[in-house]
Design a protein around this motif. Sequence first.
Motif, PDB file in Angstrom:
ATOM      1  N   TYR A 230       0.881  -1.171   0.000  1.00 29.11           N
ATOM      2  CA  TYR A 230       0.000   0.000   0.000  1.00 29.11           C
ATOM      3  C   TYR A 230       0.915   1.217   0.000  1.00 29.11           C
ATOM      4  O   TYR A 230       1.796   1.330   0.865  1.00 29.11           O
ATOM      5  CB  TYR A 230      -0.844  -0.065   1.271  1.00 29.11           C
ATOM      6  CG  TYR A 230      -2.061   0.821   1.381  1.00 29.11           C
ATOM      7  CD1 TYR A 230      -3.341   0.299   1.211  1.00 29.11           C
ATOM      8  CD2 TYR A 230      -1.946   2.166   1.719  1.00 29.11           C
ATOM      9  CE1 TYR A 230      -4.470   1.087   1.368  1.00 29.11           C
ATOM     10  CE2 TYR A 230      -3.076   2.964   1.879  1.00 29.11           C
ATOM     11  CZ  TYR A 230      -4.338   2.421   1.704  1.00 29.11           C
ATOM     12  OH  TYR A 230      -5.460   3.206   1.875  1.00 29.11           O
TER      13      TYR A 230
ATOM     14  N   GLU B 255      -0.552   5.076   5.489  1.00 29.09           N
ATOM     15  CA  GLU B 255      -1.372   6.279   5.289  1.00 29.09           C
ATOM     16  C   GLU B 255      -0.397   7.456   5.248  1.00 29.09           C
ATOM     17  O   GLU B 255      -0.183   8.149   6.253  1.00 29.09           O
ATOM     18  CB  GLU B 255      -2.379   6.445   6.437  1.00 29.09           C
ATOM     19  CG  GLU B 255      -3.417   5.322   6.518  1.00 29.09           C
ATOM     20  CD  GLU B 255      -4.255   5.335   7.813  1.00 29.09           C
ATOM     21  OE1 GLU B 255      -5.141   4.484   7.966  1.00 29.09           O
ATOM     22  OE2 GLU B 255      -4.019   6.200   8.694  1.00 29.09           O
TER      23      GLU B 255
ATOM     24  N   TYR C 145     -13.150  13.760   5.649  1.00 25.64           N
ATOM     25  CA  TYR C 145     -13.017  12.720   4.619  1.00 25.64           C
ATOM     26  C   TYR C 145     -13.314  13.414   3.292  1.00 25.64           C
ATOM     27  O   TYR C 145     -14.396  13.978   3.122  1.00 25.64           O
ATOM     28  CB  TYR C 145     -14.018  11.605   4.920  1.00 25.64           C
ATOM     29  CG  TYR C 145     -13.974  10.383   4.027  1.00 25.64           C
ATOM     30  CD1 TYR C 145     -12.771   9.864   3.548  1.00 25.64           C
ATOM     31  CD2 TYR C 145     -15.151   9.717   3.700  1.00 25.64           C
ATOM     32  CE1 TYR C 145     -12.750   8.728   2.750  1.00 25.64           C
ATOM     33  CE2 TYR C 145     -15.140   8.567   2.906  1.00 25.64           C
ATOM     34  CZ  TYR C 145     -13.936   8.085   2.434  1.00 25.64           C
ATOM     35  OH  TYR C 145     -13.920   6.956   1.649  1.00 25.64           O
TER      36      TYR C 145
ATOM     37  N   ASP D  12      -9.240   8.790  -1.758  1.00 26.11           N
ATOM     38  CA  ASP D  12     -10.290   9.166  -0.796  1.00 26.11           C
ATOM     39  C   ASP D  12      -9.663   9.362   0.581  1.00 26.11           C
ATOM     40  O   ASP D  12      -9.940   8.631   1.512  1.00 26.11           O
ATOM     41  CB  ASP D  12     -11.418   8.117  -0.761  1.00 26.11           C
ATOM     42  CG  ASP D  12     -10.986   6.794  -0.147  1.00 26.11           C
ATOM     43  OD1 ASP D  12      -9.789   6.427  -0.289  1.00 26.11           O
ATOM     44  OD2 ASP D  12     -11.822   6.127   0.503  1.00 26.11           O
TER      45      ASP D  12
ATOM     46  N   SER E 244      -4.048  12.664   4.269  1.00 21.04           N
ATOM     47  CA  SER E 244      -3.673  11.316   4.724  1.00 21.04           C
ATOM     48  C   SER E 244      -4.213  10.302   3.707  1.00 21.04           C
ATOM     49  O   SER E 244      -5.364   9.884   3.770  1.00 21.04           O
ATOM     50  CB  SER E 244      -4.264  11.075   6.112  1.00 21.04           C
ATOM     51  OG  SER E 244      -3.833   9.840   6.618  1.00 21.04           O
ATOM     52  N   ILE E 245      -3.349   9.908   2.796  1.00 17.11           N
ATOM     53  CA  ILE E 245      -3.821   9.305   1.543  1.00 17.11           C
ATOM     54  C   ILE E 245      -4.084   7.797   1.600  1.00 17.11           C
ATOM     55  O   ILE E 245      -3.466   7.066   2.360  1.00 17.11           O
ATOM     56  CB  ILE E 245      -2.855   9.600   0.374  1.00 17.11           C
ATOM     57  CG1 ILE E 245      -1.472   8.970   0.612  1.00 17.11           C
ATOM     58  CG2 ILE E 245      -2.748  11.081   0.152  1.00 17.11           C
ATOM     59  CD1 ILE E 245      -0.549   9.064  -0.616  1.00 17.11           C
TER      60      ILE E 245
ATOM     61  N   TYR F   1      -9.678   3.351  10.540  1.00 18.29           N
ATOM     62  CA  TYR F   1     -10.339   2.527   9.522  1.00 18.29           C
ATOM     63  C   TYR F   1     -11.042   1.322  10.152  1.00 18.29           C
ATOM     64  O   TYR F   1     -10.837   0.172   9.762  1.00 18.29           O
ATOM     65  CB  TYR F   1      -9.292   2.093   8.504  1.00 18.29           C
ATOM     66  CG  TYR F   1      -9.840   1.645   7.165  1.00 18.29           C
ATOM     67  CD1 TYR F   1     -10.486   2.535   6.312  1.00 18.29           C
ATOM     68  CD2 TYR F   1      -9.698   0.324   6.744  1.00 18.29           C
ATOM     69  CE1 TYR F   1     -10.976   2.118   5.090  1.00 18.29           C
ATOM     70  CE2 TYR F   1     -10.184  -0.100   5.523  1.00 18.29           C
ATOM     71  CZ  TYR F   1     -10.828   0.803   4.708  1.00 18.29           C
ATOM     72  OH  TYR F   1     -11.312   0.383   3.487  1.00 18.29           O
TER      73      TYR F   1
ATOM     74  N   LYS G 154     -14.989   0.537  12.648  1.00 13.16           N
ATOM     75  CA  LYS G 154     -16.191   1.104  13.271  1.00 13.16           C
ATOM     76  C   LYS G 154     -16.201   0.818  14.771  1.00 13.16           C
ATOM     77  O   LYS G 154     -17.238   0.972  15.421  1.00 13.16           O
ATOM     78  CB  LYS G 154     -17.443   0.515  12.616  1.00 13.16           C
ATOM     79  CG  LYS G 154     -17.673   1.014  11.189  1.00 13.16           C
ATOM     80  CD  LYS G 154     -18.214   2.433  11.150  1.00 13.16           C
ATOM     81  CE  LYS G 154     -18.776   2.776   9.779  1.00 13.16           C
ATOM     82  NZ  LYS G 154     -19.247   4.173   9.742  1.00 13.16           N
TER      83      LYS G 154
ATOM     84  N   GLU H 292      -6.030   7.875  15.938  1.00 13.45           N
ATOM     85  CA  GLU H 292      -4.852   7.780  15.090  1.00 13.45           C
ATOM     86  C   GLU H 292      -3.846   8.812  15.583  1.00 13.45           C
ATOM     87  O   GLU H 292      -4.168   9.994  15.733  1.00 13.45           O
ATOM     88  CB  GLU H 292      -5.207   8.010  13.616  1.00 13.45           C
ATOM     89  CG  GLU H 292      -6.062   6.859  13.074  1.00 13.45           C
ATOM     90  CD  GLU H 292      -6.429   7.008  11.605  1.00 13.45           C
ATOM     91  OE1 GLU H 292      -6.060   6.125  10.816  1.00 13.45           O
ATOM     92  OE2 GLU H 292      -7.094   8.001  11.254  1.00 13.45           O
TER      93      GLU H 292
ATOM     94  N   TYR I 128      -0.455  10.689  14.754  1.00 16.52           N
ATOM     95  CA  TYR I 128       0.414  11.039  13.625  1.00 16.52           C
ATOM     96  C   TYR I 128       1.830  11.175  14.172  1.00 16.52           C
ATOM     97  O   TYR I 128       2.256  12.254  14.575  1.00 16.52           O
ATOM     98  CB  TYR I 128      -0.097  12.312  12.945  1.00 16.52           C
ATOM     99  CG  TYR I 128      -1.405  12.072  12.210  1.00 16.52           C
ATOM    100  CD1 TYR I 128      -2.613  12.020  12.908  1.00 16.52           C
ATOM    101  CD2 TYR I 128      -1.427  11.844  10.835  1.00 16.52           C
ATOM    102  CE1 TYR I 128      -3.809  11.763  12.245  1.00 16.52           C
ATOM    103  CE2 TYR I 128      -2.621  11.597  10.168  1.00 16.52           C
ATOM    104  CZ  TYR I 128      -3.798  11.553  10.874  1.00 16.52           C
ATOM    105  OH  TYR I 128      -4.980  11.293  10.220  1.00 16.52           O
TER     106      TYR I 128
HETATM  107  N1  THG Z   1      -7.279   7.286   8.411  1.00 19.60           N
HETATM  108  C1  THG Z   1      -6.336   8.128   7.919  1.00 19.60           C
HETATM  109  N2  THG Z   1      -5.905   8.059   6.669  1.00 19.60           N
HETATM  110  C2  THG Z   1      -6.416   7.126   5.835  1.00 19.60           C
HETATM  111  C3  THG Z   1      -7.433   6.241   6.276  1.00 19.60           C
HETATM  112  C4  THG Z   1      -7.854   6.330   7.611  1.00 19.60           C
HETATM  113  N3  THG Z   1      -5.985   7.055   4.562  1.00 19.60           N
HETATM  114  C5  THG Z   1      -6.335   5.916   3.780  1.00 19.60           C
HETATM  115  C6  THG Z   1      -7.753   5.457   3.972  1.00 19.60           C
HETATM  116  N4  THG Z   1      -8.003   5.320   5.413  1.00 19.60           N
HETATM  117  C7  THG Z   1      -8.699   6.461   3.359  1.00 19.60           C
HETATM  118  N5  THG Z   1     -10.068   5.968   3.335  1.00 19.60           N
HETATM  119  C8  THG Z   1     -10.963   6.206   4.353  1.00 19.60           C
HETATM  120  C9  THG Z   1     -12.205   5.603   4.296  1.00 19.60           C
HETATM  121  C10 THG Z   1     -13.134   5.814   5.301  1.00 19.60           C
HETATM  122  C11 THG Z   1     -12.819   6.642   6.364  1.00 19.60           C
HETATM  123  C12 THG Z   1     -11.584   7.225   6.419  1.00 19.60           C
HETATM  124  C13 THG Z   1     -10.656   7.032   5.414  1.00 19.60           C
HETATM  125  C14 THG Z   1     -13.780   6.911   7.461  1.00 19.60           C
HETATM  126  N6  THG Z   1     -15.088   6.985   7.169  1.00 19.60           N
HETATM  127  C15 THG Z   1     -16.075   7.143   8.214  1.00 19.60           C
HETATM  128  C16 THG Z   1     -17.317   6.395   7.779  1.00 19.60           C
HETATM  129  O1  THG Z   1     -17.507   6.202   6.597  1.00 19.60           O
HETATM  130  O2  THG Z   1     -18.064   6.008   8.675  1.00 19.60           O
HETATM  131  C17 THG Z   1     -16.374   8.579   8.584  1.00 19.60           C
HETATM  132  C18 THG Z   1     -16.572   9.525   7.470  1.00 19.60           C
HETATM  133  C19 THG Z   1     -17.167  10.848   7.964  1.00 19.60           C
HETATM  134  O3  THG Z   1     -18.302  10.805   8.445  1.00 19.60           O
HETATM  135  O4  THG Z   1     -16.546  11.919   7.822  1.00 19.60           O
HETATM  136  O5  THG Z   1     -13.402   7.065   8.601  1.00 19.60           O
HETATM  137  O6  THG Z   1      -8.713   5.576   8.097  1.00 19.60           O
HETATM  138  N7  THG Z   1      -5.800   9.030   8.743  1.00 19.60           N
END
Ligand code: THG
Length: 367
Positions: free
Chosen positions: A30, A61, A93, A106, A120-121, A195, A197, A202, A204
């Motif tokens: 990744y 990330e 997000y 995303d 944070s990719i 990442y 539920k 996190e 940094y």
């Molecule tokens: N944390 C951080 N960087 C990341 C990720 C992460 N980079 C790669 C990857 N994960 C990016 N993709 C996501 C996908 C979902 C979420 C975060 C990053 C996420 N979604 C929640 C949801 O869908 O329930 C909240 C979204 C919201 O309501 O704003 O957390 O995990 N640092």
Amino acid sequence: MALISPSRRLRRTPFSEGVEAAGVKAYTVYNHMLLPTVFRSVEEDYHHLKSAVQVWDVAVERQVELRGPDAGRLMQMLTPRDLRGMMPGQCYYVPIVDETGGMLNDPVALKLAEDRWWISIADSDLLFWVKGIAYGYRLDVLVDEPDISPLAVQGPKSDELMARVFGDAVRDVKFFRFGWFDFKGRSMAVARSGYSKQGGFEIYVDGADMGMPLWNALMEAGKDLDVHAGCPNGIERIEGGLLSYGNDMTDENTPHECGLGRFCNTSTAIGCVGRDALLRVSQEGPVRQVRAIEIHGDAVPGCDRLWPLMAGDRQVGHVSSAAYSPDFVTNVGVGMVRMTHWDEGTELDVVTPTGVQPVTVKETFWI
Ligand code: THG
């Protein structure tokens, strides 16, 4: 499967030593880095994530840092989400799209200050796109990848573990917000995000030299909480509907197809790349969209290619991720389904490498 040969291109992380000592069993690649996928077994890791607390090496990330007077302007060019209301200390997000409205990444964006952002990719080389736009528009901004490595603490006992290492104030950090916390004299951003539920944080981690000291401090402080090394869990993230860039979506998809229309404000995100293309799709709506897919029957194998979704002999979509869920006692999946067949309860068939199985399209994910 054969082994992956180590080399400099396949980057280790500041936590790799701890990950190896914890007995990592499998990795994926990744952002040209090692990302653990299994410690004990995917199912054991899953139950433990939902009942205890895990420390995850998510240094993959990577951060794209924007610094300078035009940082905010550049950030808004990158995403159709309206950033005008975003304050320092917030995480958003944010879909990132190209000029056709196709998803490039995303990530989670962190606003550190008006003139300083981290992106944070997910798994695509976003740095090149961001540098290209900054250079092409002659923006007054520095774009680089800083020595920042996220470490996630996830699971129901995350608050307790984090409070022991960073102090009780960490409990007050709200979802998708971050604060600055000290570890051994180094100030680090700590966000309530991750990442899964199951709740958590996190960190940094600032400086590769702090990786193992922080890893060890968390493992030591959490012994009686049954802390264990973990990683994003392939079952739990599907149950939660957390999408995986490159798996569940690519640059062939618009944010609206990915169900990320709620993170697009195409009419007010002035200056964002892809705005014209997205204005059209946001008015007309997508003709296919991500859906939760319940796959009936036997436990499915791992999904390493798209599995066709069939209505009789007509293909109406595909499944991009799937796993057997012990808690829901069924196979859970992520799919992309044509409008004609995306309603809740629609019955279709999925063609997996091991055979054809009946599926039900669902309106919402499991958690
Ligand atoms: N944390 C951080 N960087 C990341 C990720 C992460 N980079 C790669 C990857 N994960 C990016 N993709 C996501 C996908 C979902 C979420 C975060 C990053 C996420 N979604 C929640 C949801 O869908 O329930 C909240 C979204 C919201 O309501 O704003 O957390 O995990 N640092």
